[in-house]
Motif scaffolding. Structure first.
Motif, PDB file in Angstrom:
ATOM      1  N   GLU A 107      32.079  47.745  75.877  1.00  0.00           N
ATOM      2  CA  GLU A 107      33.523  47.949  76.042  1.00  0.00           C
ATOM      3  C   GLU A 107      34.203  47.862  74.678  1.00  0.00           C
ATOM      4  N   GLY A 108      35.117  48.776  74.419  1.00  0.00           N
ATOM      5  CA  GLY A 108      35.879  48.735  73.189  1.00  0.00           C
ATOM      6  C   GLY A 108      36.981  47.693  73.298  1.00  0.00           C
ATOM      7  N   LEU A 109      36.907  46.671  72.462  1.00  0.00           N
ATOM      8  CA  LEU A 109      37.887  45.583  72.530  1.00  0.00           C
ATOM      9  C   LEU A 109      39.101  45.858  71.657  1.00  0.00           C
ATOM     10  N   GLY A 110      38.907  46.589  70.582  1.00  0.00           N
ATOM     11  CA  GLY A 110      40.041  46.875  69.715  1.00  0.00           C
ATOM     12  C   GLY A 110      39.718  47.930  68.687  1.00  0.00           C
ATOM     13  N   ILE A 111      40.762  48.678  68.341  1.00  0.00           N
ATOM     14  CA  ILE A 111      40.647  49.666  67.270  1.00  0.00           C
ATOM     15  C   ILE A 111      41.858  49.476  66.366  1.00  0.00           C
ATOM     16  N   GLU A 112      41.602  49.259  65.112  1.00  0.00           N
ATOM     17  CA  GLU A 112      42.679  49.106  64.122  1.00  0.00           C
ATOM     18  C   GLU A 112      42.599  50.300  63.179  1.00  0.00           C
ATOM     19  N   VAL A 113      43.718  51.000  62.982  1.00  0.00           N
ATOM     20  CA  VAL A 113      43.738  52.215  62.166  1.00  0.00           C
ATOM     21  C   VAL A 113      44.745  52.035  61.041  1.00  0.00           C
ATOM     22  N   ASP A 114      44.320  52.335  59.823  1.00  0.00           N
ATOM     23  CA  ASP A 114      45.235  52.294  58.675  1.00  0.00           C
ATOM     24  C   ASP A 114      44.547  52.944  57.473  1.00  0.00           C
ATOM     25  N   PHE A 115      45.322  53.137  56.413  1.00  0.00           N
ATOM     26  CA  PHE A 115      44.764  53.707  55.193  1.00  0.00           C
ATOM     27  C   PHE A 115      43.950  52.672  54.426  1.00  0.00           C
ATOM     28  N   SER A 116      44.281  51.395  54.619  1.00  0.00           N
ATOM     29  CA  SER A 116      43.559  50.321  53.954  1.00  0.00           C
ATOM     30  C   SER A 116      43.367  49.186  54.955  1.00  0.00           C
ATOM     31  N   LEU A 117      42.151  48.701  55.071  1.00  0.00           N
ATOM     32  CA  LEU A 117      41.859  47.598  55.992  1.00  0.00           C
ATOM     33  C   LEU A 117      41.099  46.501  55.243  1.00  0.00           C
ATOM     34  N   PRO A 118      41.815  45.624  54.528  1.00  0.00           N
ATOM     35  CA  PRO A 118      41.142  44.543  53.808  1.00  0.00           C
ATOM     36  C   PRO A 118      40.656  43.460  54.773  1.00  0.00           C
ATOM     37  N   ALA A 119      39.936  42.480  54.252  1.00  0.00           N
ATOM     38  CA  ALA A 119      39.339  41.428  55.079  1.00  0.00           C
ATOM     39  C   ALA A 119      40.399  40.633  55.833  1.00  0.00           C
ATOM     40  N   GLU A 120      41.557  40.411  55.227  1.00  0.00           N
ATOM     41  CA  GLU A 120      42.622  39.660  55.898  1.00  0.00           C
ATOM     42  C   GLU A 120      43.085  40.397  57.154  1.00  0.00           C
ATOM     43  N   ARG A 121      43.147  41.705  57.070  1.00  0.00           N
ATOM     44  CA  ARG A 121      43.558  42.518  58.216  1.00  0.00           C
ATOM     45  C   ARG A 121      42.500  42.462  59.317  1.00  0.00           C
ATOM     46  N   VAL A 122      41.222  42.442  58.932  1.00  0.00           N
ATOM     47  CA  VAL A 122      40.131  42.322  59.894  1.00  0.00           C
ATOM     48  C   VAL A 122      40.243  40.991  60.631  1.00  0.00           C
TER      49      VAL A 122
END
Length: 164
Positions: A107-122
């Motif tokens: 099951e897909g729990l989450g999808i985060e989309v952006d131009f930059s995804l640093p570790a803090e965002r993860v």
């Protein structure tokens, strides 16, 4: 007759260079500097006639150990998987997607989309998913820079989640 003798002498010279493991370009250079005024085409022609083709060395391959088989999750929230994907729209800018999956139910729990995804965002995205679903026992990741950063490692240690 004289041409045949000269060709045999040329062949002997080429074979001598061949035994020294000289490549075609090196042979041509040596023969042009010496008493022979050979161009690369003549050297190549004689190479073919005498069947002096150079051996192509096989690539050296790294021997790797086989990885352990992936453990199959038997219950939801036991093991999650995270991975990044990237794409480029017609304007040429690259955007990235962080996908978080539950391995048991796929099951897909989450999808985060952006131009930059640093570790803090993860970490922020994982916190939001944990509030909604509860914490997993382990998170399976590859060796991307976002996953091996100190921020994510600290976060998992603090939460008691294993990185696999």
């Amino acid at each position: 007759m004289e041409a045949k003798l000269r060709q045999k002498a040329d062949a002997a010279e080429l074979e001598r260079l061949r035994k020294e493991n000289k490549h075609l370009a090196e042979e041509t250079e040596i023969l042009q500097k010496g008493e022979h005024r050979w161009n690369h085409k003549r050297v190549y022609r004689i190479h073919r006639e005498l069947k002096l083709n150079l051996r192509i060395k096989p690539r050296k391959r790294l021997k790797r150990e086989k990885p352990d088989e992936l453990a199959v999750a038997e219950a939801p929230n036991e093991v999650w998987s995270m991975d990044f994907m990237a794409d480029r729209p017609s304007d040429g800018r690259q955007f990235r997607l962080l996908n978080v999956l539950d391995d048991c139910k796929r099951e897909g729990l989450g999808i985060e989309v952006d131009f930059s995804l640093p570790a803090e965002r993860v970490v922020r995205t994982l916190n939001q998913i944990i509030e909604w679903r509860g914490a997993p026992k382990a998170i399976r990741v590859d060796n991307g820079p976002e996953y091996i950063s100190g921020t994510l490692v600290e976060w998992t240690d603090k939460r008691g989640i294993a990185l696999a």
